[in-house]
Design a protein around this motif. Structure first.
Motif, PDB file in Angstrom:
ATOM      1  N   PRO A   2       0.830  -1.203   0.000  1.00 30.48           N
ATOM      2  CA  PRO A   2       0.000   0.000   0.000  1.00 30.48           C
ATOM      3  C   PRO A   2       0.866   1.255   0.000  1.00 30.48           C
ATOM      4  O   PRO A   2       1.880   1.329   0.694  1.00 30.48           O
ATOM      5  CB  PRO A   2      -0.790  -0.110   1.302  1.00 30.48           C
ATOM      6  N   GLY A   3       0.448   2.213  -0.803  1.00 32.37           N
ATOM      7  CA  GLY A   3       1.158   3.486  -0.843  1.00 32.37           C
ATOM      8  C   GLY A   3       2.342   3.525  -1.786  1.00 32.37           C
ATOM      9  O   GLY A   3       2.956   4.573  -1.973  1.00 32.37           O
ATOM     10  N   LEU A   4       2.688   2.387  -2.387  1.00 38.42           N
ATOM     11  CA  LEU A   4       3.844   2.347  -3.270  1.00 38.42           C
ATOM     12  C   LEU A   4       3.635   3.203  -4.519  1.00 38.42           C
ATOM     13  O   LEU A   4       4.562   3.880  -4.980  1.00 38.42           O
ATOM     14  CB  LEU A   4       4.159   0.907  -3.658  1.00 38.42           C
ATOM     15  N   GLY A   5       2.423   3.205  -5.044  1.00 40.71           N
ATOM     16  CA  GLY A   5       2.114   4.037  -6.205  1.00 40.71           C
ATOM     17  C   GLY A   5       2.278   5.513  -5.887  1.00 40.71           C
ATOM     18  O   GLY A   5       2.830   6.277  -6.685  1.00 40.71           O
ATOM     19  N   VAL A   9       4.897   8.214  -7.603  1.00 41.85           N
ATOM     20  CA  VAL A   9       4.503   9.534  -8.124  1.00 41.85           C
ATOM     21  C   VAL A   9       5.315  10.634  -7.446  1.00 41.85           C
ATOM     22  O   VAL A   9       5.784  11.565  -8.106  1.00 41.85           O
ATOM     23  CB  VAL A   9       2.983   9.760  -7.958  1.00 41.85           C
ATOM     24  N   ASP A  10       5.513  10.532  -6.141  1.00 41.54           N
ATOM     25  CA  ASP A  10       6.318  11.523  -5.421  1.00 41.54           C
ATOM     26  C   ASP A  10       7.745  11.569  -5.970  1.00 41.54           C
ATOM     27  O   ASP A  10       8.309  12.651  -6.148  1.00 41.54           O
ATOM     28  CB  ASP A  10       6.356  11.214  -3.925  1.00 41.54           C
ATOM     29  N   GLU A  11       8.329  10.404  -6.223  1.00 44.12           N
ATOM     30  CA  GLU A  11       9.686  10.353  -6.762  1.00 44.12           C
ATOM     31  C   GLU A  11       9.759  10.972  -8.155  1.00 44.12           C
ATOM     32  O   GLU A  11      10.720  11.678  -8.477  1.00 44.12           O
ATOM     33  CB  GLU A  11      10.204   8.917  -6.807  1.00 44.12           C
ATOM     34  N   VAL A  12       8.755  10.704  -8.992  1.00 42.97           N
ATOM     35  CA  VAL A  12       8.727  11.284 -10.331  1.00 42.97           C
ATOM     36  C   VAL A  12       8.593  12.803 -10.235  1.00 42.97           C
ATOM     37  O   VAL A  12       9.317  13.538 -10.914  1.00 42.97           O
ATOM     38  CB  VAL A  12       7.583  10.685 -11.182  1.00 42.97           C
ATOM     39  N   GLU A  13       7.713  13.287  -9.385  1.00 32.33           N
ATOM     40  CA  GLU A  13       7.539  14.727  -9.227  1.00 32.33           C
ATOM     41  C   GLU A  13       8.814  15.383  -8.699  1.00 32.33           C
ATOM     42  O   GLU A  13       9.195  16.461  -9.162  1.00 32.33           O
ATOM     43  CB  GLU A  13       6.356  15.025  -8.314  1.00 32.33           C
ATOM     44  N   THR A  14       9.483  14.720  -7.767  1.00 29.18           N
ATOM     45  CA  THR A  14      10.761  15.239  -7.266  1.00 29.18           C
ATOM     46  C   THR A  14      11.783  15.293  -8.396  1.00 29.18           C
ATOM     47  O   THR A  14      12.503  16.292  -8.554  1.00 29.18           O
ATOM     48  CB  THR A  14      11.286  14.357  -6.111  1.00 29.18           C
ATOM     49  N   GLY A  15      11.846  14.243  -9.180  1.00 26.72           N
ATOM     50  CA  GLY A  15      12.774  14.193 -10.307  1.00 26.72           C
ATOM     51  C   GLY A  15      12.530  15.295 -11.308  1.00 26.72           C
ATOM     52  O   GLY A  15      13.474  15.938 -11.792  1.00 26.72           O
ATOM     53  N   ILE A  16      11.278  15.549 -11.625  1.00 22.82           N
ATOM     54  CA  ILE A  16      10.951  16.625 -12.565  1.00 22.82           C
ATOM     55  C   ILE A  16      11.371  17.967 -11.988  1.00 22.82           C
ATOM     56  O   ILE A  16      11.922  18.817 -12.700  1.00 22.82           O
ATOM     57  CB  ILE A  16       9.454  16.586 -12.937  1.00 22.82           C
ATOM     58  N   GLY A  17      11.183  18.156 -10.699  1.00 25.47           N
ATOM     59  CA  GLY A  17      11.631  19.391 -10.057  1.00 25.47           C
ATOM     60  C   GLY A  17      13.137  19.565 -10.141  1.00 25.47           C
ATOM     61  O   GLY A  17      13.634  20.667 -10.417  1.00 25.47           O
ATOM     62  N   ARG A  35      18.872  11.885 -19.416  1.00 21.38           N
ATOM     63  CA  ARG A  35      18.163  10.979 -18.511  1.00 21.38           C
ATOM     64  C   ARG A  35      18.470  11.339 -17.056  1.00 21.38           C
ATOM     65  O   ARG A  35      19.612  11.508 -16.675  1.00 21.38           O
ATOM     66  CB  ARG A  35      18.581   9.534 -18.755  1.00 21.38           C
ATOM     67  N   TYR A  36      17.399  11.429 -16.286  1.00 23.73           N
ATOM     68  CA  TYR A  36      17.504  11.581 -14.837  1.00 23.73           C
ATOM     69  C   TYR A  36      17.094  10.246 -14.220  1.00 23.73           C
ATOM     70  O   TYR A  36      16.056   9.693 -14.570  1.00 23.73           O
ATOM     71  CB  TYR A  36      16.578  12.695 -14.336  1.00 23.73           C
ATOM     72  N   LEU A  37      17.913   9.724 -13.305  1.00 20.98           N
ATOM     73  CA  LEU A  37      17.595   8.451 -12.658  1.00 20.98           C
ATOM     74  C   LEU A  37      16.803   8.706 -11.386  1.00 20.98           C
ATOM     75  O   LEU A  37      17.243   9.444 -10.501  1.00 20.98           O
ATOM     76  CB  LEU A  37      18.878   7.695 -12.324  1.00 20.98           C
ATOM     77  N   ILE A  38      15.631   8.094 -11.300  1.00 16.53           N
ATOM     78  CA  ILE A  38      14.799   8.198 -10.103  1.00 16.53           C
ATOM     79  C   ILE A  38      15.502   7.442  -8.982  1.00 16.53           C
ATOM     80  O   ILE A  38      16.042   6.361  -9.190  1.00 16.53           O
ATOM     81  CB  ILE A  38      13.390   7.629 -10.387  1.00 16.53           C
ATOM     82  N   GLN A  39      15.495   8.004  -7.794  1.00 13.92           N
ATOM     83  CA  GLN A  39      16.283   7.467  -6.690  1.00 13.92           C
ATOM     84  C   GLN A  39      15.778   6.128  -6.148  1.00 13.92           C
ATOM     85  O   GLN A  39      16.545   5.199  -6.000  1.00 13.92           O
ATOM     86  CB  GLN A  39      16.331   8.484  -5.540  1.00 13.92           C
ATOM     87  N   ARG A  40      14.524   6.010  -5.840  1.00 14.90           N
ATOM     88  CA  ARG A  40      14.014   4.838  -5.124  1.00 14.90           C
ATOM     89  C   ARG A  40      13.584   3.679  -6.030  1.00 14.90           C
ATOM     90  O   ARG A  40      13.497   2.534  -5.582  1.00 14.90           O
ATOM     91  CB  ARG A  40      12.831   5.278  -4.258  1.00 14.90           C
ATOM     92  N   PHE A  41      13.292   3.981  -7.267  1.00 13.96           N
ATOM     93  CA  PHE A  41      12.768   2.979  -8.194  1.00 13.96           C
ATOM     94  C   PHE A  41      13.680   2.874  -9.405  1.00 13.96           C
ATOM     95  O   PHE A  41      14.342   3.844  -9.768  1.00 13.96           O
ATOM     96  CB  PHE A  41      11.351   3.373  -8.645  1.00 13.96           C
ATOM     97  N   PRO A  42      13.714   1.723 -10.097  1.00 13.29           N
ATOM     98  CA  PRO A  42      14.605   1.560 -11.254  1.00 13.29           C
ATOM     99  C   PRO A  42      14.001   2.157 -12.538  1.00 13.29           C
ATOM    100  O   PRO A  42      13.762   1.453 -13.519  1.00 13.29           O
ATOM    101  CB  PRO A  42      14.757   0.042 -11.354  1.00 13.29           C
TER     102      PRO A  42
END
Length: 68
Positions: A2-5, A9-17, A35-42
């Motif tokens: 639960p909450g993983l989605g 989304v939070d990680e993607v929004e942080t990455g875009i910022g 390419r920007y690598l998202i921190q928590r997810f591959p």
């Protein structure tokens, strides 16, 4: 999980910022695509710089077929 989605989304929004705060910092992968690598997810956020606009292309899983 639960909450993983929401976490994704939070990680993607942080990455875009982060991209918006310094778009030319991230490595060029091919031609003018970066390419920007998202921190928590591959996943990577692929984007181009077109004048004063940042165009986000795919947000792509890094362990899947690279040609999809």
């Amino acid at each position: 999980m639960p909450g993983l989605g929401d976490a994704f989304v939070d990680e993607v929004e942080t990455g875009i910022g982060v991209i918006l705060s310094g778009p030319s910092v991230w490595r060029v992968i091919e031609d003018d695509v970066r390419r920007y690598l998202i921190q928590r997810f591959p996943y990577g956020i692929y984007y181009t710089i077109e004048g004063d606009v940042i165009v986000i292309w795919p947000i792509k899983h890094l362990h899947r077929d690279p040609d999809y």
